[in-house]
Design a protein around this motif. Structure first.
Motif, mmCIF file in Angstrom:
data_model
loop_
_atom_site.group_PDB
_atom_site.id
_atom_site.type_symbol
_atom_site.label_atom_id
_atom_site.label_comp_id
_atom_site.label_asym_id
_atom_site.label_seq_id
_atom_site.Cartn_x
_atom_site.Cartn_y
_atom_site.Cartn_z
ATOM 1 N N LEU A 1 33.993 6.678 25.076
ATOM 2 C CA LEU A 1 32.983 7.537 24.834
ATOM 3 C C LEU A 1 32.643 7.013 23.198
ATOM 4 O O LEU A 1 31.615 6.836 23.119
ATOM 5 N N PHE A 2 33.434 6.754 22.394
ATOM 6 C CA PHE A 2 33.167 6.427 21.139
ATOM 7 C C PHE A 2 31.865 5.229 20.869
ATOM 8 O O PHE A 2 31.205 5.290 20.680
ATOM 9 N N LEU A 3 32.918 4.162 22.058
ATOM 10 C CA LEU A 3 31.703 2.717 22.589
ATOM 11 C C LEU A 3 30.034 3.059 22.752
ATOM 12 O O LEU A 3 29.404 2.588 22.400
ATOM 13 N N PHE A 4 30.261 3.844 24.206
ATOM 14 C CA PHE A 4 28.946 4.417 24.919
ATOM 15 C C PHE A 4 28.324 4.985 24.448
ATOM 16 O O PHE A 4 26.893 4.930 23.931
ATOM 17 N N THR A 5 28.569 5.851 23.294
ATOM 18 C CA THR A 5 27.763 7.127 22.254
ATOM 19 C C THR A 5 27.378 6.115 20.695
ATOM 20 O O THR A 5 25.739 6.238 21.423
ATOM 21 N N ALA A 6 27.766 4.907 20.371
ATOM 22 C CA ALA A 6 27.305 4.295 19.626
ATOM 23 C C ALA A 6 26.693 3.386 19.677
ATOM 24 O O ALA A 6 25.790 2.936 19.474
ATOM 25 N N VAL A 7 26.092 3.564 21.129
ATOM 26 C CA VAL A 7 25.420 2.007 21.492
ATOM 27 C C VAL A 7 24.483 2.732 21.988
ATOM 28 O O VAL A 7 23.009 2.991 21.925
ATOM 29 N N PHE B 1 29.969 16.935 17.312
ATOM 30 C CA PHE B 1 29.864 16.757 16.051
ATOM 31 C C PHE B 1 29.481 14.842 17.374
ATOM 32 O O PHE B 1 29.810 13.545 16.345
ATOM 33 N N GLN B 2 28.323 15.318 17.812
ATOM 34 C CA GLN B 2 28.110 13.851 17.966
ATOM 35 C C GLN B 2 27.504 12.740 17.629
ATOM 36 O O GLN B 2 27.658 11.537 17.107
ATOM 37 N N SER B 3 26.591 13.882 16.459
ATOM 38 C CA SER B 3 26.045 12.732 15.549
ATOM 39 C C SER B 3 26.972 12.493 14.473
ATOM 40 O O SER B 3 26.792 11.165 14.353
ATOM 41 N N ALA B 4 28.106 12.552 14.128
ATOM 42 C CA ALA B 4 28.626 11.274 13.413
ATOM 43 C C ALA B 4 29.345 10.491 14.234
ATOM 44 O O ALA B 4 29.896 9.161 13.760
ATOM 45 N N MET B 5 28.938 9.608 15.094
ATOM 46 C CA MET B 5 29.028 9.418 15.967
ATOM 47 C C MET B 5 27.426 8.159 16.126
ATOM 48 O O MET B 5 27.760 7.217 16.702
ATOM 49 N N PHE B 6 27.025 8.684 15.617
ATOM 50 C CA PHE B 6 25.692 8.267 16.144
ATOM 51 C C PHE B 6 25.803 7.008 14.127
ATOM 52 O O PHE B 6 25.834 7.756 13.570
ATOM 53 N N ASP B 7 24.243 5.983 14.951
ATOM 54 C CA ASP B 7 23.705 5.623 12.861
ATOM 55 C C ASP B 7 22.631 6.126 13.888
ATOM 56 O O ASP B 7 21.595 5.665 14.656
ATOM 57 N N ARG B 8 21.862 4.458 12.564
ATOM 58 C CA ARG B 8 20.568 4.166 13.021
ATOM 59 C C ARG B 8 20.425 3.180 13.936
ATOM 60 O O ARG B 8 18.585 2.844 14.161
ATOM 61 N N ASP B 9 20.730 2.142 14.563
ATOM 62 C CA ASP B 9 20.737 1.640 15.291
ATOM 63 C C ASP B 9 21.405 2.202 16.550
ATOM 64 O O ASP B 9 21.410 1.427 17.690
ATOM 65 N N VAL C 1 7.598 8.691 25.341
ATOM 66 C CA VAL C 1 8.901 9.709 25.161
ATOM 67 C C VAL C 1 9.971 8.290 25.929
ATOM 68 O O VAL C 1 9.694 7.518 26.911
ATOM 69 N N ARG C 2 10.279 7.685 24.965
ATOM 70 C CA ARG C 2 11.685 6.444 25.172
ATOM 71 C C ARG C 2 12.990 6.168 24.929
ATOM 72 O O ARG C 2 13.961 7.053 23.852
ATOM 73 N N TYR C 3 13.913 5.857 25.640
ATOM 74 C CA TYR C 3 14.827 5.057 24.762
ATOM 75 C C TYR C 3 14.559 4.066 23.533
ATOM 76 O O TYR C 3 14.333 2.858 23.713
ATOM 77 N N ASP C 4 15.321 4.883 22.802
ATOM 78 C CA ASP C 4 15.200 3.809 20.898
ATOM 79 C C ASP C 4 15.912 4.545 19.877
ATOM 80 O O ASP C 4 16.659 5.348 19.639
ATOM 81 N N THR C 5 16.002 3.027 18.782
ATOM 82 C CA THR C 5 16.404 3.683 18.005
ATOM 83 C C THR C 5 15.804 3.880 16.684
ATOM 84 O O THR C 5 14.288 3.929 16.590
ATOM 85 N N LEU C 6 16.067 4.630 15.676
ATOM 86 C CA LEU C 6 15.735 5.209 14.348
ATOM 87 C C LEU C 6 15.059 4.002 13.823
ATOM 88 O O LEU C 6 13.878 4.626 13.449
ATOM 89 N N ASN C 7 15.750 3.082 13.928
ATOM 90 C CA ASN C 7 15.339 1.772 12.490
ATOM 91 C C ASN C 7 14.379 0.913 13.224
ATOM 92 O O ASN C 7 12.851 0.782 12.987
ATOM 93 N N GLY C 8 14.314 1.195 15.169
ATOM 94 C CA GLY C 8 13.476 0.640 16.233
ATOM 95 C C GLY C 8 11.842 1.607 15.554
ATOM 96 O O GLY C 8 11.471 0.903 15.646
ATOM 97 N N LEU C 9 12.196 2.452 15.764
ATOM 98 C CA LEU C 9 11.029 3.475 15.860
ATOM 99 C C LEU C 9 10.647 3.890 14.206
ATOM 100 O O LEU C 9 9.446 3.469 14.629
#
Length: 475
Positions: free
Chosen positions: A95-101, A223-231, A310-318
């Protein structure tokens, strides 16, 4: 205090706002097909697995009454709880891995709440029609047609829910025996309770509560936001390309009209199962189902605009306008590599532990009625009960010996036979001659039971277990 003579008005603020019913629109597309593929895969496994046979028994059965758990060729006992712990750790790290990706992949595609909601919504659309027809039906007065459609929908929902509850119980009670009990109206009280309870939970969660479970009951949304980052890949709306939004014709000159690519059709909101507007940014209610991507790509195709508003993208990518390749390369960051490495090691260790485990278990219990006693010829005797648990499905023979004190001998049969996937209690008396007992002195002394699996044929592999215990010498 308000000034003298000024009117004071009281305003009542409600702490509860009635939830507006969400009528999710049907959607088709690449992500929708993937979601349905996951629905089919998970449900074929869930509904079909209890009916598979292995070694003339149910392939997967958690027999709580007998305290034995069968998973294809593996027989587990409660003492093997460590393997369940390892499985839970694997699930957590996955779960941690898939959420981070890529964010909430589990929620959007494989979570039981998502899966059964998709099934129940498909039934609803088949019997009541798509979004507009369902809204019209709900607004219409009650009549024969409405009763038939609503009643038929709930009847099918209840049938699916009960079959789901029956299948769930079939993992703990042999499902063929369970089916015969149902047909013969002889279902036991516990089987009846859990079938109805699990069926009711499925019916209520997937038929009635739906997005409420994801928004308010599931802690992952919080708590999902704790597993996200800008990539982290997330579902995003490209505001730089889409704004300012507005209606227009297909041949409208966007520069002249001062418009972006978003035509403000609202379809991304209509298809969302939680009713959010993805154009307002990522929200905790978003379960990552990507329905908004599919419907928006369809609109872009009709307007002859490029896909991906509307797409899958990262905050840095956007924000940095990275290409798809650049964004994907940045996904392989240290956090993901560490999660992946730990997950691989845990999975490898878990499989190695299962493959190399000793095919039998032993529990040693002292006889509480007589801790120590002196018998004939001055011998000191302690009595024990050994539980031998055969973790194979063929009968095995075991030899029991003991060590730890000079002259220690075990009064037990030369070979103890235990049937396949069976457990047997064996009484064992340990005796020490008077001389060595005197040398050891009164009190508690450490001894070891050595249990050896006898080979079925000369030269065959054997296994041995050593269990510690204590031997008491009276004063």
């Amino acid at each position: 205090m308000p000034p003298a003579g000024e009117d004071v008005r009281e305003e009542i603020v409600s702490l509860y706002v009635k939830q507006k019913k969400i009528y999710a629109r049907a959607v088709s597309g690449w992500f929708a097909r993937w979601r349905w593929a996951t629905v089919w895969a998970t449900q074929l496994v869930f509904y079909g697995l209890p009916w598979l046979e292995w070694n003339q028994r149910q392939a997967v059965l958690f027999d709580l009454a007998a305290r034995r758990f069968y998973v294809f060729g593996v027989v587990l006992y409660p003492q093997d709880f460590i393997y369940l712990t390892g499985l839970l750790i694997v699930a957590a790290y996955s779960l941690f891995l898939f959420t981070a990706v890529a964010g909430r992949l589990w929620c959007g595609y494989a979570c039981p709440q998502t899966v059964y909601t998709e099934i129940f919504m498909w039934i609803e659309r088949r019997l009541e029609g798509d979004r507009a027809r369902r809204m019209k039906l709900d607004a219409a007065p009650w009549g024969a047609s409405k009763v038939l459609r609503k009643g038929g929908k709930h009847a099918v929902w209840i049938a699916v829910a009960l079959w789901t509850g029956f299948t769930f119980v079939g993992y703990f009670t042999p499902i063929r025996e369970l089916g015969a009990s149902v047909l013969g109206l002889g279902l036991g009280p516990w089987e009846t309770f859990w079938t109805l309870f699990y069926g009711f939970a499925t019916y209520g969660n997937a038929g009635w509560m739906r997005e409420q479970v994801c928004k308010y009951m599931c802690p992952y949304a919080r708590f999902q936001s704790a597993m996200f980052d800008r990539d982290t890949l997330i579902i995003t709306y490209d505001a730089g390309r889409g704004e300012p939004r507005g209606t227009r014709g297909r041949k409208t000159d966007l520069k002249a009209a001062g418009l972006g690519h978003c035509i403000d059709c609202g379809l991304c909101v209509q298809v969302c199962p939680t009713g959010i507007d993805i154009r307002k940014g990522l929200q905790y209610e978003c379960i990552g189902c990507a329905a908004c991507i599919d419907v928006c790509d369809g609109v872009m195709d009709k307007m002859q605009y490029p896909r991906g508003l509307v797409r899958y993208d990262t905050l840095n990518g956007l924000r940095q306008h990275l290409s798809r390749g650049q964004a994907l390369r940045r996904i392989l960051r240290p956090r993901v590599l560490i999660y992946s490495s730990i997950l691989v090691l845990i999975v490898a260790a878990l499989f190695a532990a299962i493959a190399l485990r000793t095919p039998f278990k032993v529990d040693v219990v002292r006889d509480r009625g007589a801790l120590a006693r002196q018998v004939e010829d001055g011998y000191v005797e302690n009595v024990y009960r050994l539980q031998l648990m055969n973790a194979t499905e063929v009968s095995q023979r075991y030899r029991i010996t003991a060590r730890g004190i000079d002259g220690l001998a075990a009064d037990v049969a030369a070979a103890v036979e235990v049937g396949g996937a069976q457990a047997r209690w064996v009484p064992v008396a340990l005796r020490v001659p008077p001389g060595p007992a005197a040398v050891a002195g009164p009190g508690s002394h450490r001894v070891e039971f050595v249990i050896e699996q006898l080979p079925p044929a000369p030269g065959a592999a054997t296994h041995q277990l050593v269990e510690k215990s204590t031997f008491l010498v009276p004063r």
